[in-house]
Design a protein around this motif. Structure first.
Motif, PDB file in Angstrom:
ATOM      1  N   PHE A  59      27.770  22.130  13.099  1.00  0.00           N
ATOM      2  CA  PHE A  59      27.883  23.359  13.893  1.00  0.00           C
ATOM      3  C   PHE A  59      28.595  23.197  15.229  1.00  0.00           C
ATOM      4  CE2 PHE A  59      22.965  22.964  14.767  1.00  0.00           C
ATOM      5  CZ  PHE A  59      23.139  21.776  15.450  1.00  0.00           C
ATOM      6  N   TRP A  60      28.897  21.982  15.649  1.00  0.00           N
ATOM      7  CA  TRP A  60      29.571  21.804  16.941  1.00  0.00           C
ATOM      8  C   TRP A  60      30.963  22.419  16.945  1.00  0.00           C
ATOM      9  CZ3 TRP A  60      28.355  15.856  17.259  1.00  0.00           C
ATOM     10  CH2 TRP A  60      26.992  15.680  17.571  1.00  0.00           C
ATOM     11  N   GLY A  61      31.800  21.998  16.014  1.00  0.00           N
ATOM     12  CA  GLY A  61      33.159  22.523  15.962  1.00  0.00           C
ATOM     13  C   GLY A  61      33.207  23.979  15.546  1.00  0.00           C
ATOM     14  N   ALA A  62      32.298  24.367  14.650  1.00  0.00           N
ATOM     15  CA  ALA A  62      32.254  25.754  14.194  1.00  0.00           C
ATOM     16  C   ALA A  62      31.954  26.695  15.350  1.00  0.00           C
ATOM     17  CB  ALA A  62      31.209  25.902  13.093  1.00  0.00           C
ATOM     18  N   GLU A  63      31.005  26.306  16.208  1.00  0.00           N
ATOM     19  CA  GLU A  63      30.677  27.182  17.336  1.00  0.00           C
ATOM     20  C   GLU A  63      31.861  27.326  18.277  1.00  0.00           C
ATOM     21  OE1 GLU A  63      27.367  27.968  20.831  1.00  0.00           O
ATOM     22  OE2 GLU A  63      27.743  25.912  20.217  1.00  0.00           O
ATOM     23  N   ARG A  64      32.556  26.244  18.570  1.00  0.00           N
ATOM     24  CA  ARG A  64      33.710  26.324  19.466  1.00  0.00           C
ATOM     25  C   ARG A  64      34.775  27.261  18.911  1.00  0.00           C
ATOM     26  NH1 ARG A  64      36.896  20.901  21.029  1.00  0.00           N
ATOM     27  NH2 ARG A  64      37.237  20.932  18.772  1.00  0.00           N
ATOM     28  N   MET A  65      35.010  27.187  17.610  1.00  0.00           N
ATOM     29  CA  MET A  65      35.996  28.077  17.003  1.00  0.00           C
ATOM     30  C   MET A  65      35.645  29.533  17.272  1.00  0.00           C
ATOM     31  SD  MET A  65      36.859  28.684  12.975  1.00  0.00           S
ATOM     32  CE  MET A  65      35.304  29.543  12.731  1.00  0.00           C
ATOM     33  N   PHE A  66      34.375  29.887  17.097  1.00  0.00           N
ATOM     34  CA  PHE A  66      33.979  31.287  17.270  1.00  0.00           C
ATOM     35  C   PHE A  66      33.961  31.713  18.736  1.00  0.00           C
ATOM     36  CE2 PHE A  66      32.054  30.783  12.947  1.00  0.00           C
ATOM     37  CZ  PHE A  66      32.768  31.807  12.337  1.00  0.00           C
ATOM     38  N   TRP A  67      33.486  30.855  19.657  1.00  0.00           N
ATOM     39  CA  TRP A  67      33.419  31.318  21.048  1.00  0.00           C
ATOM     40  C   TRP A  67      34.811  31.499  21.650  1.00  0.00           C
ATOM     41  CZ3 TRP A  67      31.327  25.920  22.076  1.00  0.00           C
ATOM     42  CH2 TRP A  67      32.179  25.149  22.871  1.00  0.00           C
ATOM     43  N   GLN A  68      35.828  30.884  21.037  1.00  0.00           N
ATOM     44  CA  GLN A  68      37.196  31.037  21.528  1.00  0.00           C
ATOM     45  C   GLN A  68      37.885  32.304  21.024  1.00  0.00           C
ATOM     46  OE1 GLN A  68      38.952  27.286  20.314  1.00  0.00           O
ATOM     47  NE2 GLN A  68      38.439  26.298  22.248  1.00  0.00           N
ATOM     48  N   MET A  69      37.249  33.026  20.120  1.00  0.00           N
ATOM     49  CA  MET A  69      37.866  34.230  19.552  1.00  0.00           C
ATOM     50  C   MET A  69      37.678  35.427  20.492  1.00  0.00           C
ATOM     51  SD  MET A  69      36.825  33.917  15.483  1.00  0.00           S
ATOM     52  CE  MET A  69      37.783  35.374  15.044  1.00  0.00           C
ATOM     53  N   ASP A  70      38.738  36.194  20.683  1.00  0.00           N
ATOM     54  CA  ASP A  70      38.650  37.426  21.459  1.00  0.00           C
ATOM     55  C   ASP A  70      37.643  38.365  20.803  1.00  0.00           C
ATOM     56  OD1 ASP A  70      40.573  36.547  23.239  1.00  0.00           O
ATOM     57  OD2 ASP A  70      42.225  37.589  22.235  1.00  0.00           O
ATOM     58  N   GLY A  71      36.796  38.969  21.631  1.00  0.00           N
ATOM     59  CA  GLY A  71      35.818  39.909  21.126  1.00  0.00           C
ATOM     60  C   GLY A  71      34.467  39.305  20.823  1.00  0.00           C
ATOM     61  N   VAL A  72      34.380  37.975  20.850  1.00  0.00           N
ATOM     62  CA  VAL A  72      33.081  37.315  20.661  1.00  0.00           C
ATOM     63  C   VAL A  72      32.385  37.234  22.017  1.00  0.00           C
ATOM     64  CG1 VAL A  72      31.929  35.156  20.070  1.00  0.00           C
ATOM     65  CG2 VAL A  72      33.754  36.040  18.610  1.00  0.00           C
ATOM     66  N   TRP A  73      31.251  37.883  22.122  1.00  0.00           N
ATOM     67  CA  TRP A  73      30.503  37.960  23.386  1.00  0.00           C
ATOM     68  C   TRP A  73      29.673  36.702  23.626  1.00  0.00           C
ATOM     69  CZ3 TRP A  73      25.499  37.888  25.231  1.00  0.00           C
ATOM     70  CH2 TRP A  73      25.292  38.405  26.521  1.00  0.00           C
ATOM     71  N   GLY A  74      29.142  36.143  22.556  1.00  0.00           N
ATOM     72  CA  GLY A  74      28.305  34.961  22.710  1.00  0.00           C
ATOM     73  C   GLY A  74      28.122  34.233  21.392  1.00  0.00           C
ATOM     74  N   THR A  75      27.741  32.965  21.490  1.00  0.00           N
ATOM     75  CA  THR A  75      27.466  32.143  20.319  1.00  0.00           C
ATOM     76  C   THR A  75      26.257  31.267  20.608  1.00  0.00           C
ATOM     77  OG1 THR A  75      28.952  30.389  21.099  1.00  0.00           O
ATOM     78  CG2 THR A  75      29.883  32.013  19.570  1.00  0.00           C
ATOM     79  N   ALA A  76      25.626  30.822  19.547  1.00  0.00           N
ATOM     80  CA  ALA A  76      24.551  29.836  19.659  1.00  0.00           C
ATOM     81  C   ALA A  76      24.469  29.092  18.342  1.00  0.00           C
ATOM     82  CB  ALA A  76      23.218  30.507  19.965  1.00  0.00           C
ATOM     83  N   VAL A  77      24.065  27.833  18.402  1.00  0.00           N
ATOM     84  CA  VAL A  77      23.874  27.066  17.177  1.00  0.00           C
ATOM     85  C   VAL A  77      22.393  26.953  16.871  1.00  0.00           C
ATOM     86  CG1 VAL A  77      26.012  25.762  17.392  1.00  0.00           C
ATOM     87  CG2 VAL A  77      23.926  24.850  18.419  1.00  0.00           C
ATOM     88  N   GLY A  78      22.119  26.819  15.577  1.00  0.00           N
ATOM     89  CA  GLY A  78      20.722  26.725  15.174  1.00  0.00           C
ATOM     90  C   GLY A  78      20.598  26.412  13.703  1.00  0.00           C
ATOM     91  N   TYR A  79      19.411  26.693  13.184  1.00  0.00           N
ATOM     92  CA  TYR A  79      19.072  26.339  11.812  1.00  0.00           C
ATOM     93  C   TYR A  79      18.567  27.588  11.091  1.00  0.00           C
ATOM     94  CZ  TYR A  79      18.744  22.206  14.772  1.00  0.00           C
ATOM     95  OH  TYR A  79      19.004  21.254  15.725  1.00  0.00           O
ATOM     96  N   ALA A  80      18.996  27.778   9.841  1.00  0.00           N
ATOM     97  CA  ALA A  80      18.595  28.961   9.087  1.00  0.00           C
ATOM     98  C   ALA A  80      18.671  28.672   7.593  1.00  0.00           C
ATOM     99  CB  ALA A  80      19.489  30.146   9.432  1.00  0.00           C
ATOM    100  N   GLY A  81      17.943  29.473   6.829  1.00  0.00           N
ATOM    101  CA  GLY A  81      18.026  29.393   5.383  1.00  0.00           C
ATOM    102  C   GLY A  81      17.079  28.400   4.742  1.00  0.00           C
ATOM    103  N   GLY A  82      16.140  27.862   5.512  1.00  0.00           N
ATOM    104  CA  GLY A  82      15.229  26.875   4.971  1.00  0.00           C
ATOM    105  C   GLY A  82      13.788  27.315   4.945  1.00  0.00           C
ATOM    106  N   VAL A  83      12.885  26.346   4.961  1.00  0.00           N
ATOM    107  CA  VAL A  83      11.457  26.589   4.804  1.00  0.00           C
ATOM    108  C   VAL A  83      10.681  26.243   6.068  1.00  0.00           C
ATOM    109  CG1 VAL A  83       9.406  25.987   3.462  1.00  0.00           C
ATOM    110  CG2 VAL A  83      11.636  26.123   2.328  1.00  0.00           C
ATOM    111  N   THR A  84      11.000  25.128   6.686  1.00  0.00           N
ATOM    112  CA  THR A  84      10.242  24.601   7.817  1.00  0.00           C
ATOM    113  C   THR A  84      10.373  25.495   9.047  1.00  0.00           C
ATOM    114  OG1 THR A  84      10.547  22.348   7.024  1.00  0.00           O
ATOM    115  CG2 THR A  84       9.977  22.606   9.350  1.00  0.00           C
ATOM    116  N   PRO A  85       9.268  25.949   9.640  1.00  0.00           N
ATOM    117  CA  PRO A  85       9.356  26.767  10.852  1.00  0.00           C
ATOM    118  C   PRO A  85       9.678  25.923  12.085  1.00  0.00           C
ATOM    119  CG  PRO A  85       7.050  26.435  10.267  1.00  0.00           C
ATOM    120  CD  PRO A  85       7.871  25.819   9.168  1.00  0.00           C
ATOM    121  N   ASN A  86      10.578  26.447  12.918  1.00  0.00           N
ATOM    122  CA  ASN A  86      10.938  25.800  14.189  1.00  0.00           C
ATOM    123  C   ASN A  86      11.283  24.323  14.018  1.00  0.00           C
ATOM    124  OD1 ASN A  86      10.355  28.140  16.007  1.00  0.00           O
ATOM    125  ND2 ASN A  86       8.293  27.852  15.181  1.00  0.00           N
TER     126      ASN A  86
END
Length: 221
Positions: A59-86
């Motif tokens: 997610f490091w490079g992916a986030e940079r790609m998105f935050w550099q796009m015009d019209g993107v107000w904000g980005t954050a990296v995280g975890y999703a689509g699994g079972v374990t909470p937090n």
């Protein structure tokens, strides 16, 4: 030898609920503000903003790609689509939480339509690799689009079908991208937020296939 193959198998297969790590009740600590823009990482977001969520490997490079796009107000990296909470970063890397590394994108659809985010997603990774992205191997690096609402879901499916046709024409394999309604998003630790802004020469495994994504035109009313 059996132990090594067993560990690899766990990383390449999503865990069953009874196999997943237990996690914790409370969110793990993260940053309060976006390191680049200074805007609040968790909101509140301005009126009119929409959210999108993508997994395309580390997610490091992916986030940079998105935050550099015009019209993107904000980005954050995280975890999703699994079972374990937090979950923590270390836990997701075991493959025993079921989560993918993802980027949450907050965008202004009047400036950058969702279709442009999809185009950037498809063209900047290889969505045919299953539970890996290049040398990054495991369920956490799988390709995923988690959608907010039916319009995003249908747009994601249509773009997948269109891009798969282009990939097939270029001799590439079948798309393995997971497309599903957005599950709960768990913010990653502060160190991982906007990582490549803090570490400009840090690791980035963002690689496209070289095949352009011609976005399908929306159906007329």
């Amino acid at each position: 030898m059996f132990f090594l193959s067993d560990m690899l198998n766990k990383k390449l297969n999503l865990p069953k609920p009874e196999e997943a790590l237990p996690g914790r009740d409370r969110p793990i600590p993260t940053a309060e503000k976006h390191f680049v823009s200074g805007r609040p990482l968790k909101g509140p977001y301005p009126e009119g903003m929409e959210k999108a969520m993508f997994g395309l490997g580390c997610f490091w490079g992916a986030e940079r790609m998105f935050w550099q796009m015009d019209g993107v107000w904000g980005t954050a990296v995280g975890y999703a689509g699994g079972v374990t909470p937090n979950p923590t970063y270390q836990e997701t890397c075991t493959g025993l939480t079921g989560h993918a590394e993802v980027v949450l994108v907050v965008f202004d659809p009047k400036i950058v339509p969702y279709a442009e985010l999809l185009k950037a997603f498809w063209e900047n990774h290889d969505p045919t690799q299953g539970m890996r992205q290049g040398n990054d191997v495991g369920t956490t690096y799988r390709s995923a689009i988690y959608t907010f609402g039916e319009a995003q879901h249908q747009a994601a499916l249509a773009s997948r079908d269109a891009y798969e046709a282009s990939l097939r024409g270029a001799g590439r394999g079948k798309i393995t991208t997971e497309i599903a309604p957005a599950p709960e998003f768990y913010f990653a630790e502060e160190d991982h937020q906007q990582y490549l802004a803090k570490n400009p020469y840090g690791y980035c495994n963002l690689r496209g296939t070289g095949v352009a994504c011609a976005m399908p035109q929306p159906a007329s009313a």
